[in-house]
Design a protein around this motif. Structure first.
Motif, PDB file in Angstrom:
ATOM      1  N   ARG A  98       0.818  -1.220   0.000  1.00 53.83           N
ATOM      2  CA  ARG A  98       0.000   0.000   0.000  1.00 53.83           C
ATOM      3  C   ARG A  98       0.850   1.268   0.000  1.00 53.83           C
ATOM      4  NH1 ARG A  98      -5.070   0.581   0.487  1.00 53.83           N
ATOM      5  NH2 ARG A  98      -5.423  -1.638   0.615  1.00 53.83           N
ATOM      6  N   GLY A  99       2.040   1.140   0.557  1.00 57.62           N
ATOM      7  CA  GLY A  99       2.931   2.290   0.601  1.00 57.62           C
ATOM      8  C   GLY A  99       2.754   3.128   1.843  1.00 57.62           C
ATOM      9  N   THR A 100       3.882   3.333   2.552  1.00 56.38           N
ATOM     10  CA  THR A 100       3.852   4.223   3.712  1.00 56.38           C
ATOM     11  C   THR A 100       4.591   5.490   3.340  1.00 56.38           C
ATOM     12  OG1 THR A 100       5.762   3.035   4.565  1.00 56.38           O
ATOM     13  CG2 THR A 100       3.633   2.481   5.508  1.00 56.38           C
ATOM     14  N   ARG A 101       4.337   6.553   4.046  1.00 52.63           N
ATOM     15  CA  ARG A 101       4.903   7.857   3.721  1.00 52.63           C
ATOM     16  C   ARG A 101       6.256   8.102   4.349  1.00 52.63           C
ATOM     17  NH1 ARG A 101       2.596  11.418  -0.037  1.00 52.63           N
ATOM     18  NH2 ARG A 101       1.712   9.774  -1.294  1.00 52.63           N
ATOM     19  N   GLU A 102       6.453   7.593   5.536  1.00 49.33           N
ATOM     20  CA  GLU A 102       7.729   7.784   6.219  1.00 49.33           C
ATOM     21  C   GLU A 102       7.899   6.654   7.192  1.00 49.33           C
ATOM     22  OE1 GLU A 102       6.674  10.992   9.533  1.00 49.33           O
ATOM     23  OE2 GLU A 102       5.806  11.462   7.603  1.00 49.33           O
ATOM     24  N   ARG A 103       9.107   6.425   7.604  1.00 50.90           N
ATOM     25  CA  ARG A 103       9.404   5.412   8.614  1.00 50.90           C
ATOM     26  C   ARG A 103       9.599   6.128   9.939  1.00 50.90           C
ATOM     27  NH1 ARG A 103       9.285  -0.169   7.341  1.00 50.90           N
ATOM     28  NH2 ARG A 103       8.834  -0.109   5.133  1.00 50.90           N
TER      29      ARG A 103
END
Ligand code: H2B
Length: 104
Positions: A98-103
């Motif tokens: 899905r994709g994350t924006r930042e870790r």
């Protein structure tokens, strides 16, 4: 079904090597996931919920807008078991899809 037994600290270390974003704290593992927006965060939670149901193992998590903060522990066992690692890996798979924006 018999519940899994507590992992040793060496087993936890090995598992967390494959889960670099996860932090160990007081017999629990946790991380924060950040998505593009609320819809993405909630869709991810829905996907993870199906896996949690299948595993009969459930996350402690909170959602605030596009952030989901997760803590995993096997309450019945009083610490970490293979179920927590399985659920953490399922969460990572769904987040990667899905994709994350930042870790964090
Ligand atoms: N989830 C988590 N995270 N820890 C547990 O100990 C646990 C669970 N126990 N889901 C399960 C359900 C247990 O209560 C049922 C009876 O299987």
């Amino acid at each position: 079904m018999a519940r899994p037994t507590l992992l040793t600290s060496a087993q936890i270390e090995d598992a967390l090597r494959e889960l670099p974003a996860w932090k160990l704290d007081a017999g629990r593992i946790g991380r924060e996931f950040v998505f593009r927006d609320f819809d993405e965060a909630f869709a991810w939670m829905t996907a993870v919920a199906a896996d949690a149901k299948a595993l009969d193992h459930h996350p402690d998590w909170t959602n605030s807008y596009r952030r989901v903060t997760v803590t995993l522990q096997t309450h019945d066992a009083g610490g970490l078991t293979a179920l927590d690692i399985a659920l953490a890996n399922a969460m990572e798979r769904h987040a990667a899809a899905r994709g994350t924006r930042e870790r964090s």
